[in-house]
Structures are given as C-alpha cells and as structure tokens.
Design an enzyme around this catalytic site. Structure first.
Site, short mmCIF file in Angstrom:
data_model
loop_
_atom_site.label_atom_id
_atom_site.label_comp_id
_atom_site.label_asym_id
_atom_site.label_seq_id
_atom_site.Cartn_x
_atom_site.Cartn_y
_atom_site.Cartn_z
N SER A 163 85.68 45.44 142.72
CA SER A 163 86.79 44.59 142.29
C SER A 163 87.79 44.35 143.41
CB SER A 163 87.52 45.24 141.10
OG SER A 163 86.63 45.53 140.06
N1 SAH Z 1 84.49 50.08 139.34
C1 SAH Z 1 83.50 49.58 140.27
C2 SAH Z 1 83.17 48.12 140.09
C3 SAH Z 1 82.49 47.88 138.82
S1 SAH Z 1 81.47 46.47 138.65
C4 SAH Z 1 83.89 49.87 141.72
O1 SAH Z 1 84.99 50.37 141.95
O2 SAH Z 1 83.07 49.62 142.59
C5 SAH Z 1 80.97 46.82 136.99
C6 SAH Z 1 79.97 47.93 136.83
O3 SAH Z 1 79.77 48.12 135.43
C7 SAH Z 1 78.60 47.62 137.42
O4 SAH Z 1 78.22 48.62 138.31
C8 SAH Z 1 77.69 47.58 136.20
O5 SAH Z 1 76.39 48.05 136.45
C9 SAH Z 1 78.43 48.49 135.23
N2 SAH Z 1 78.10 48.30 133.81
C10 SAH Z 1 77.86 47.13 133.14
N3 SAH Z 1 77.59 47.37 131.85
C11 SAH Z 1 77.63 48.71 131.68
C12 SAH Z 1 77.44 49.59 130.56
N4 SAH Z 1 77.09 49.13 129.35
N5 SAH Z 1 77.56 50.92 130.76
C13 SAH Z 1 77.87 51.43 131.99
N6 SAH Z 1 78.09 50.65 133.07
C14 SAH Z 1 77.97 49.31 132.93
#
Ligand code: SAH
Length: 220
Positions: A70
């Site tokens: 993000s």
């Molecule tokens: N917080 C992260 C960025 C997140 S991007 C950072 O600091 O880098 C969103 C993430 O959510 C992705 O890695 C994706 O795989 C995960 N995601 C999406 N759906 C999900 C779910 N149902 N359960 C767990 N993780 C999930």
C-alpha cells in the site's frame, strides 16, 4: 542511512496527505509515534529488488502474485486510526510483504497477521524474522475467519477490500477495540471504514474516505 532523502520525502508526502484529508479522517496530524515508525522501518527492504528506488514514492507498488504494497500515506493513516498502545494486540488481514505488520509491531505488543497466499506468508515471515521482529506471527489461512484462537483484539486492520465487514472479525474485536477496513467491490468505489466497539460492547461505524485496495478473496 540509505535512501535518506527519499525517506524524508516520503514523510513529507504523508504529512501533506494527512493535511489534505483532515476533514474526512478527523485528523490534522499523525501521532508522532506513527511517523517515527514510518521513518524507522526500511520500506525499500519490502519491495522487489528492481523497485527499491521507487519504494518511497507516494503510491502503491506491485509485489508479485497480483498483489501490492500500500501507499505510505494509507499505511500511516490506517495505523494512526487504530490508536495503538504498547499493550495492544493487533490482528492484520492481508500480510502481503509484511510492511504494514512491521509498522504495527513498532507500536503494539503483538501482531498477528493472516495471508491467504502461502508464498507471500512464507516470504514475509522469513523477511521479518531476519529483521529481528519477534512480536509478529503470520499464518496462512482465510482472513474471513480472522484468528479466533488469539482473540479478542484491541485493533484489527484489513488491507484488502471486502464487500462487507466479515462477521468473524466483528466477533473478534474486543471492548474498546478499533477496526479499519476498506469496504466495497473490487475495482469499483470503496470506502475506508472505521468500526469501534465501546466498553458496553456496542458497535459504531463510519466511512471516512474513498480508497482503492485489491480485493479480499473468498475461497469458499
Ligand atoms: N499489508 C500488505 C499489503 C496487502 S495487499 C503490505 O504491507 O505489504 C492485500 C493482501 O491481502 C494480499 O497479499 C492478498 O493476498 C491478501 N488477501 C486477500 N484476500 C485474503 C483473505 N481472504 N485472507 C487473507 N489474506 C487475503
């Protein structure tokens, strides 16, 4: 310190982002502890090698598997809205690179983070352990279920957009707890929502500002 000028610029961009959105978030400036954490955690170590130079840009970046790290402003404001203390136990949904988890770990006692893509969960755990974080635990599972064994949480942060607040996460938010979650359909309008539970157990929620997150995937 490497990338010192880029780091300074990132902090300046975060501060102007906060000023520009103050009427929506109700925050004029960030908790100095949040800014300090943003200054301290080496963002360049969380992005692919060829993007290290762009790590401090005021935007999201691709990190593989169709996922993104993000924008710095978004990480900062979401963290600020959680109002963490050194005693807080935090749940993060969507570990991704582990960057947000590292920021949270600077401010809270313990961070639990859930990621559904095994390679990302493994890489983040490896990266964070290598950096010496001993208060972050990551597991690969479905974030819609939260992490019931570790509940209740003082704070929950979801870094992928869901159509609605998952009921398991509401159940795992403790009294006095705060949750920040992007709500909306993939690639359409999304709002960053703040959900709080007061000491009587009542839930309150408000939409703060428009955001763009990758979708929170439903596997079942
Ligand atoms: N917080 C992260 C960025 C997140 S991007 C950072 O600091 O880098 C969103 C993430 O959510 C992705 O890695 C994706 O795989 C995960 N995601 C999406 N759906 C999900 C779910 N149902 N359960 C767990 N993780 C999930």
């Amino acid at each position: 310190m490497a990338f010192e000028r880029e780091r300074q610029q990132m902090i300046a961009d975060i501060e102007s982002g906060v000023a520009a959105t103050r009427s929506m978030t109700g925050r004029d400036q960030l908790d100095p502890r949040v800014l300090e954490a943003m200054r301290h955690v080496p963002r360049e170590d969380f992005v692919p090698d060829d993007l290290r130079r762009s790590a401090f840009r005021d935007g999201a970046l691709p990190v593989g598997h169709g996922q993104t790290i993000s924008q710095p402003y978004m990480v900062a404001i979401m963290t600020d809205l959680l109002e963490l203390t050194p005693h807080s136990v935090v749940l993060e949904i969507g570990t991704g690179t582990g960057y947000q988890a590292a920021i949270l770990a600077q401010l809270a006692r313990q961070v639990y983070s859930v990621e559904r893509i095994p390679e990302l969960a493994r890489a983040a755990q490896h990266r964070l352990s290598g950096m010496g974080y001993d208060n972050i635990e990551i597991r690969c599972s479905d974030g819609y279920q939260g992490w019931p064994e570790k509940a209740p949480f003082e704070a929950i942060v979801v870094t992928a957009a869901a159509a609605d607040v998952p009921s398991a996460l509401l159940q795992q938010l403790g009294p006095g707890g705060r949750m920040v979650i992007p709500i909306g359909l993939p690639y359409s309008h999304q709002e960053l929502r703040l959900v709080t539970r007061d000491s009587d157990g009542q839930l309150h929620s408000s939409n703060l500002l428009g955001v763009a997150f990758v979708p929170m995937i439903k596997d079942t």
